[in-house]
Structures are given as C-alpha cells and as structure tokens.
Design a protein around this motif. Structure first.
Motif, short mmCIF file in Angstrom:
data_model
loop_
_atom_site.label_atom_id
_atom_site.label_comp_id
_atom_site.label_asym_id
_atom_site.label_seq_id
_atom_site.Cartn_x
_atom_site.Cartn_y
_atom_site.Cartn_z
N GLU A 25 0.83 -1.21 0.00
CA GLU A 25 0.00 0.00 0.00
C GLU A 25 0.86 1.25 0.00
N GLU A 26 1.89 1.27 0.85
CA GLU A 26 2.77 2.44 0.91
C GLU A 26 3.48 2.65 -0.43
N GLY A 27 3.87 1.54 -1.06
CA GLY A 27 4.54 1.65 -2.35
C GLY A 27 3.65 2.23 -3.43
N LEU A 28 2.37 1.79 -3.46
CA LEU A 28 1.44 2.33 -4.46
C LEU A 28 1.21 3.83 -4.25
N LEU A 29 1.05 4.22 -2.99
CA LEU A 29 0.85 5.65 -2.72
C LEU A 29 2.07 6.46 -3.09
N GLY A 30 3.25 5.91 -2.82
CA GLY A 30 4.48 6.59 -3.21
C GLY A 30 4.63 6.65 -4.71
N LEU A 31 4.18 5.61 -5.41
CA LEU A 31 4.29 5.57 -6.87
C LEU A 31 3.40 6.63 -7.51
N GLU A 32 2.26 6.91 -6.88
CA GLU A 32 1.38 7.94 -7.42
C GLU A 32 2.05 9.31 -7.36
N ASP A 33 2.86 9.53 -6.30
CA ASP A 33 3.58 10.81 -6.18
C ASP A 33 4.79 10.86 -7.10
N ASP A 34 5.41 9.69 -7.34
CA ASP A 34 6.62 9.64 -8.17
C ASP A 34 6.48 8.48 -9.16
N PRO A 35 5.77 8.70 -10.28
CA PRO A 35 5.50 7.60 -11.23
C PRO A 35 6.75 7.01 -11.86
N SER A 36 7.87 7.72 -11.82
CA SER A 36 9.09 7.22 -12.46
C SER A 36 9.96 6.38 -11.54
N ALA A 37 9.47 6.09 -10.32
CA ALA A 37 10.27 5.34 -9.35
C ALA A 37 10.34 3.87 -9.77
N GLU A 38 11.35 3.52 -10.51
CA GLU A 38 11.47 2.16 -11.05
C GLU A 38 11.63 1.13 -9.95
N GLU A 39 12.39 1.46 -8.92
CA GLU A 39 12.61 0.49 -7.84
C GLU A 39 11.32 0.22 -7.08
N THR A 40 10.47 1.24 -6.96
CA THR A 40 9.17 1.02 -6.30
C THR A 40 8.33 0.04 -7.10
N VAL A 41 8.33 0.18 -8.42
CA VAL A 41 7.59 -0.75 -9.27
C VAL A 41 8.11 -2.17 -9.09
N ASN A 42 9.44 -2.31 -9.09
CA ASN A 42 10.03 -3.64 -8.90
C ASN A 42 9.65 -4.22 -7.54
N VAL A 73 -0.45 -7.59 -13.97
CA VAL A 73 -0.55 -6.15 -14.22
C VAL A 73 0.74 -5.44 -13.82
N LEU A 74 1.27 -5.81 -12.67
CA LEU A 74 2.51 -5.18 -12.19
C LEU A 74 3.69 -5.53 -13.09
N ASP A 75 3.67 -6.73 -13.66
CA ASP A 75 4.74 -7.10 -14.58
C ASP A 75 4.68 -6.25 -15.85
N SER A 76 3.47 -5.98 -16.33
CA SER A 76 3.33 -5.09 -17.48
C SER A 76 3.82 -3.69 -17.15
N LEU A 77 3.55 -3.27 -15.93
CA LEU A 77 4.03 -1.97 -15.49
C LEU A 77 5.54 -1.95 -15.42
N ARG A 78 6.10 -3.04 -14.93
CA ARG A 78 7.56 -3.15 -14.81
C ARG A 78 8.23 -3.16 -16.18
N GLU A 79 7.57 -3.79 -17.16
CA GLU A 79 8.15 -3.88 -18.50
C GLU A 79 7.92 -2.62 -19.33
N GLY A 80 7.23 -1.64 -18.74
CA GLY A 80 6.98 -0.40 -19.47
C GLY A 80 5.80 -0.46 -20.40
N GLU A 81 5.02 -1.55 -20.34
CA GLU A 81 3.85 -1.68 -21.20
C GLU A 81 2.66 -0.88 -20.66
N LEU A 82 2.71 -0.52 -19.39
CA LEU A 82 1.69 0.31 -18.77
C LEU A 82 2.34 1.54 -18.16
N ALA A 83 1.57 2.61 -18.07
CA ALA A 83 2.04 3.82 -17.40
C ALA A 83 1.32 3.96 -16.06
N VAL A 84 2.00 4.59 -15.12
CA VAL A 84 1.40 4.84 -13.81
C VAL A 84 0.37 5.96 -13.96
#
Length: 706
Positions: A25-42, A73-84
């Motif tokens: 949950e904390e990671g998703l909320l942080g990702l909304e503030d910083d969509p480019s955080a690659e390590e958070t996605v991983n 879904v998260l794997d697609s996000l990780r591979e760049g197929e989806l945007a935050v």
C-alpha cells in the motif's frame, strides 16, 4: 487443507504477508507521487510474486489465482507496457485490501474463499481488465522473467520413473516426452530397464521402464515441472539443470535463504523446495538429526551438488556482508509481556531494597549497585516494546487519498517525527482516534478549492501529522491549514442544546472543549464521513483510557491543531507517592508541577491563594472517605490537567516512586478517578490516581474561574 506439520510455517507466512501488504500500500501511494520510481515498481512486483509463491506452497488456490492477475498487471508496469496513472493506482489499492482480507481469513482457519470474497475478487479483477493486454500470458516468476529477458536456451537432464500403475490410469509415458517436444527439443532419450522383471513375471499393464532425457528449452523449470502434474503422486520425476547455474547464482542479489536463491536462479521450483522442507520436518520428528536442506535437494536429485554448493557459498557471503549491520528480530508479544512482568517485580524489589538501605541495613554500596542494574534492566526491557510511530502515521496516506477523492479536495499529507518511539500497545490503540481526527480535519477543516481561492490560500491544503517526545511523554499533532473552529458557532450550538447557560462567560479553551461532548456537532448535513456527533467524544474517551490528554489549538482562517499527549509506555510510570491517613496514592509525575503547604486558614474552604492566583483543590481524605483526623500540617500537590491547575490535599509527601501498574480487575472496572494500582516495597497496595476525572468531577467550573 494445510497440513498440521506446516502450522509454524503458515504462521510465518501470515506475519510476513501482513508486512508485505503494508509495504504494498505504501509503495502504491508513493508511486502515485513519483510515477518514475522504477525500484518502487520492482518492489511492488516482488511483493505480489512473493505472496503468490508462498500461498502456493500451502495450497491456497484462491490467493494464488487473485495475486496471479495482480502480478501480471505489475509485470506489465515493470516492463513499461503500462504507465502509472491515478486510475491504475485506484484499481490496485483495493486489490491489496482484498488480499489482506483473504490472508486474515487464512489466519482464522479458512483455506478457501468465502462467497463474499469471491464476489469482491471478481469485481476487482474486472476493474483490472483494462490494464491487461489482449492474450496476455500468465504472470511470470522472477526466474522465468530473468530467463525470458536473456532469450537463452538451457539444457535440462530429466530422470523419469513413472509409477507402475501409470498405464492402468490411462497415462502413456511416451506422450509426456512428445509434449516436451512442443516446448523445446529433446536431444537424447535413454530407456532405463533396471526394474524389468523376468519375462514370465511381467504384467503387460504395469509400467517397468524409466527414461533419461536431455531437453533444451527456453521454458523455466516450473513450466517443465508442470508437464508431469498428473503423474507426480506415484512417479519419481527429477529435473536437473545441465548448464552453468553457478554463474547465474553468483549474479543474483543477496538472499538469506538457500531455497530463495535456488528458486530465483531457476535451478529449483517452489514445489521442490516445499517437498524438501517436508522431508526435513519428517526426519526431525522421527528423532534423527535435522539434515540440511541442501543435502535433501541433492539426495532427491532435485538440484545437482555443484549448484547447491554455489548457492550455499552465496548464502554465506550474504550472511558475512550483513553481520555488521543492525539486525531486527520478531519477538512474540506474550514473551515480552512476561519479561515486563518480571521486570515489574524487580522494580518492586528495588523499592524494598531502598527502604532497607534507608534503615541502615546491609551493604549500602552493593544495594546501590543492585538498584542501578535493576534500572538498566527496566529500560532495556521496556525498549523491546518500543516501536517507531512512523508506520502508523504512514497508513493515513491511503486515508487522505481516498477521502480527498470522495470530497473532491486537494490535500498534501506531511508526516514528520515518524522516528519517535512509543510502546507497541499504544501504537496499536491510537490508530482509531487518529483516524477520526484525520477524517474530521479533511471534512470540516480544509476548505473546498473555491473557498480557499476566495480566501487567498493555496488551492492545495496541508494536513500535518507530527510526533515528538516531550518530558517523558509522546506528543502527536494533527494540524490542518483550514478554516479553524468557529468559537461563536460552537457556543451558540451548546446553548441551543442546553449544555451551557446563555450568558455564561467561558474561556476559549472551555468553548473548544465542548466539541468533545457526546453528540455535539455543528454540521448541518450528515455525510458518510461525519456530522452525527459520534466520534470526537470517542476520541477523548479512548485517549483517556490510554492515560493521555487531547488539546485543541485553533485560529480562525489559519487552521486547527489537535495535540495528543500520551505516556511512552503503559507498563511502568514515574509517579509521586503521597499518603493520606494509612492509605497511599500515586500521582503520575508528569502531572505534578509543585508541592506546597496547605495554609492554616484553608479549613472548610476548597481553594487557596498561590502566588496571587486562586488555586482550587480537592481533599483526598474526603473523596475516598478515609477515616481519622488529618494532621495539623497538610500539603497540597499542585497538578496541571488540560491547561487547568488544581491541587490535591494530602497528609504526607513520600517522594518520587517507580510505579509498576497493576490492573484492578473486573470488580473495579467502573471505579472512577482510579487508573490502576501498584505494590509498594513493604507489600502494601497504593492506588494510582486518574487526575483528569478526579479534577473534572470534584472541582466545579466556578472554582476554576475564580
């Protein structure tokens, strides 16, 4: 059903799942503030993959099926197929809640989804469909992802001994080899005839043959293993990598557990690790020496010896690199409670030693050293229960986000002082009061965008959660930059409801304190967030039960701050010991400001002058109906509660006292003005005063305003 043999492992899974879901949950909320955080996605992907893999070990199919889609879904996000996007985060957040609900169901003994959970799961999965590409492949394990990213082929050596009843069950061993050909290339097959009987003893329906095969494929080991699911129960299937897994293991990130290394490298599957762990536990129950996991994997031909040795070497390197780092351990709360109780007895013994020392008994230096050591043990033991409050405060990021969406407001949550520590029991119980305050601040405090623009304020409001230590207590502040409390409106509402007589002169503190009265609300319309007048009174009651106080500081147009003050621990407090007749009482030391002698002319009165100001007081002898005549000289303990000062008239002052809090029991659960008891060094019982209700119930408003 989960086997009883795996109960301990299941408990560990549940504990780790709760922590992972909080991080999710904390990671998703942080990702909304910083969509480019690659390590958070991983990290989000790893979290859901870990939950899926662990759930699979225990046969929790409903958890596996749901987390599989979220992982995809998260794997697609990780591979760049989806945007935050906010829509994606909004779809994933309730998925974490749903997984948490299923985990709690497992904790309560349910290994299958309830009908309600199935309906909720289908609804959430439907919301994820727009983020799943058409014909998307199942979510991949980390090992599979690594293999596919390398686009490399690997060679596997398969040893297949099909069960003797395979043919009777309609299974053709050669069909499995033919199916492998659709996944890669079978380069060599050797027929094993070791189990063939004499010709006249052969049964034409019994399978006696085994096979050794070399198989080249880009498929991960889990997929190859899945080919043999239908014959696994009565067959011996060994799938061993033939190429250089040693190099793969060396390149992996640090891992503490051998099984994790082997699974991440692709050399072993979750199923093989689980099977080896079961064998290990069975041998442990039989009384044999617990064999290392690596030896079992080699023995069952799941992983070749060189690969196991490489993984063990990597594991040792990880342990060596972390040996100098700060380590944390998970401790059972009941063990800590037992330790706290023992320390409490030590503190009681300490006070007894102090009494004997004052009487001149024993070696004073030795007794002083014992007291010093006991004090150190006390602080060390209490520190085990202390946890940072930041984890609790960060949970409100989700609350603020969801409430702002409902109210169509823009509010930034600012958290400071998260490193401040307090007793874990307090952290768990302060969550609900803080939730009420945060929701009220967002609903009533922070204005809508249009109103803020008219007032010349920034469109985005601010809500601050701050924690800090102060004089042996912890202070938690909930502050907004909204419209502030309307003094006149609150007072008018109180008069209208008959809570205050019209024309009564009241200080700002007293007026604002009215919002904590049961049923009090100035809101004209009731919403799903607030307006029913049930909340703020619960907040004050819950905080009072924790021996805390709450204060309000507000300014019109500038915002409101609710300030909660709590003790650091509920186990032991610093108290001030006083005597009345033959009875002893403890006053919490953080409430005591000074002690003075009762003036001779105060007989029959309920107040005195102290440095030019009127100080109301209460006589403990009268309140607790203590028999006997008071001494000629009495003392007043001056206390401060919620900004108001009052006095407690006592016979004797016995000084500071380390107080071990003992509950009074159900029989005294309704007792007012008493928060607990303690045992003195001489074995007698002293009551701990709850000075808030004591002053509120026995000092009238007229006295306080004199």
């Amino acid at each position: 059903m989960v086997s009883d043999d795996l109960n301990d492992a299941l408990d560990t899974f549940i504990t780790e799942a709760r922590e992972l879901l909080q991080d999710f949950e904390e990671g998703l909320l942080g990702l909304e503030d910083d969509p480019s955080a690659e390590e958070t996605v991983n990290a989000l992907f790893r979290t859901m993959h870990t939950l899926k893999g662990s759930a699979g070990l225990f046969g929790l199919a409903h958890l596996v099926a749901f987390t599989h889609v979220v992982e995809t879904v998260l794997d697609s996000l990780r591979e760049g197929e989806l945007a935050v996007t906010p829509e994606l985060v909004s779809a994933l957040l309730p998925c974490g809640d749903h997984v948490s609900s299923m985990v709690e169901g497992v904790a309560s003994g349910r290994t299958e989804a309830t009908p309600a959970e199935t309906v909720d799961g289908d609804r959430l999965l439907a919301a994820l469909q727009p983020f799943l590409t058409e014909g998307e492949a199942p979510a991949r394990t980390p090992a599979a992802a690594e293999e596919q990213s390398n686009d490399g082929l690997r060679t596997w050596r398969l040893t297949l001994w099909f069960g003797p009843d395979s043919l009777r069950n309609g299974m053709d061993p050669l069909s499995f080899l033919r199916y492998l050909g659709s996944m890669g290339t079978v380069t060599r097959v050797t027929t094993l005839t070791d189990a063939l009987p004499e010709p006249d003893l052969m049964d034409p329906e019994t399978c006696y043959l085994g096979f050794e095969a070399e198989f080249v494929s880009g498929a991960p080991k889990t997929e190859i293993e899945g080919v043999f699911d239908f014959v696994r129960e009565d067959s011996q299937i060994a799938i061993v990598p033939a190429d250089d897994y040693v190099t793969v293991i060396e390149e992996l990130p640090d891992q503490d557990r051998l099984g994790d290394l082997l699974v991440r490298s692709g050399a072993a599957t979750d199923l093989e690790i689980a099977r080896a762990l079961r064998i290990q536990q069975e041998r442990n129950r039989s009384g044999d020496t617990l064999p290392p996991l690596g030896e079992i994997l080699i023995e069952t031909q799941a992983v070749p010896k060189p690969v196991v040795e490489a993984a063990l070497g990597k594991q040792r390197k990880t342990a060596d690199s972390r040996s100098q780092e700060t380590q944390t351990i998970r401790v059972y709360a009941n063990r800590l409670d037992k330790l706290i109780d023992l320390v409490g007895e030590l503190v009681i013994a300490q006070s007894s030693v102090g009494i004997h020392r004052r009487d001149g008994d024993g070696d004073e230096e030795a007794q002083g050293e014992v007291m010093r050591l006991v004090e150190e043990v006390r602080h060390s033991a209490l520190s085990l229960r202390m946890v940072p409050i930041g984890t609790t405060l960060r949970r409100f990021e989700r609350v603020v986000r969801d409430v702002c969406v409902d109210l169509d407001k823009d509010v930034d949550l600012i958290i400071t002082g998260g490193e401040a520590e307090m007793d874990k029991a307090l952290v768990e119980r302060i969550g609900d009061p803080l939730l009420h305050l945060v929701r009220n601040a967002l609903d009533h405090g922070v204005e809508p965008r249009a109103e803020r623009e008219r007032e010349g304020k920034p469109v985005r409001g601010k809500l601050r959660l701050n924690a800090f230590h102060d004089a042996g207590s912890i202070v938690i502040e909930v502050a907004d930059d909204g419209r502030g409390l309307n003094r006149e409106r609150i007072l008018a509402k109180a008069v209208d409801r008959g809570m205050v007589q019209a024309g009564t002169v009241m200080s700002d503190h007293e007026v604002f304190d009215l919002i904590f009265e049961p049923g009090f609300s100035t809101v004209e319309t009731v919403s799903n967030l607030s307006g029913r007048g049930v909340g703020m009174d619960v907040v004050r009651r819950n905080i009072a039960e924790l021996r805390g106080t709450i204060e309000v500081d507000t300014a019109a147009g500038a915002g409101t701050t609710f300030r909660i003050r709590l003790p650091l621990t509920l186990a032991i407090i610093d108290g001030f010991l006083v005597g009345v007749g033959t009875s002893a009482f403890i006053v919490p030391l953080d409430r005591v400001t000074e002690c003075v002698e009762l003036p001779p002319n105060a007989s029959g009165r309920d107040c005195m002058y102290l440095r030019g100001e009127v100080l109301p007081f209460v006589r403990l002898r009268t309140i607790f109906d203590i028999a006997g005549q008071p001494p000629r000289r009495q003392n007043v303990v001056v206390i401060e509660q919620s900004g108001q000062r009052a006095g407690l008239v006592v016979d004797t002052l016995l000084g500071q006292f380390q107080t071990v809090i003992k509950p009074l029991g159900v029989l005294f659960s309704e007792a007012r003005c008493i928060s607990g008891s303690t045992i003195l060094g001489n074995g007698e019982v002293a009551l701990i005063l709850d000075v808030g209700p004591l002053v509120a119930e026995n000092v009238s408003r007229e006295q306080l305003l004199v």
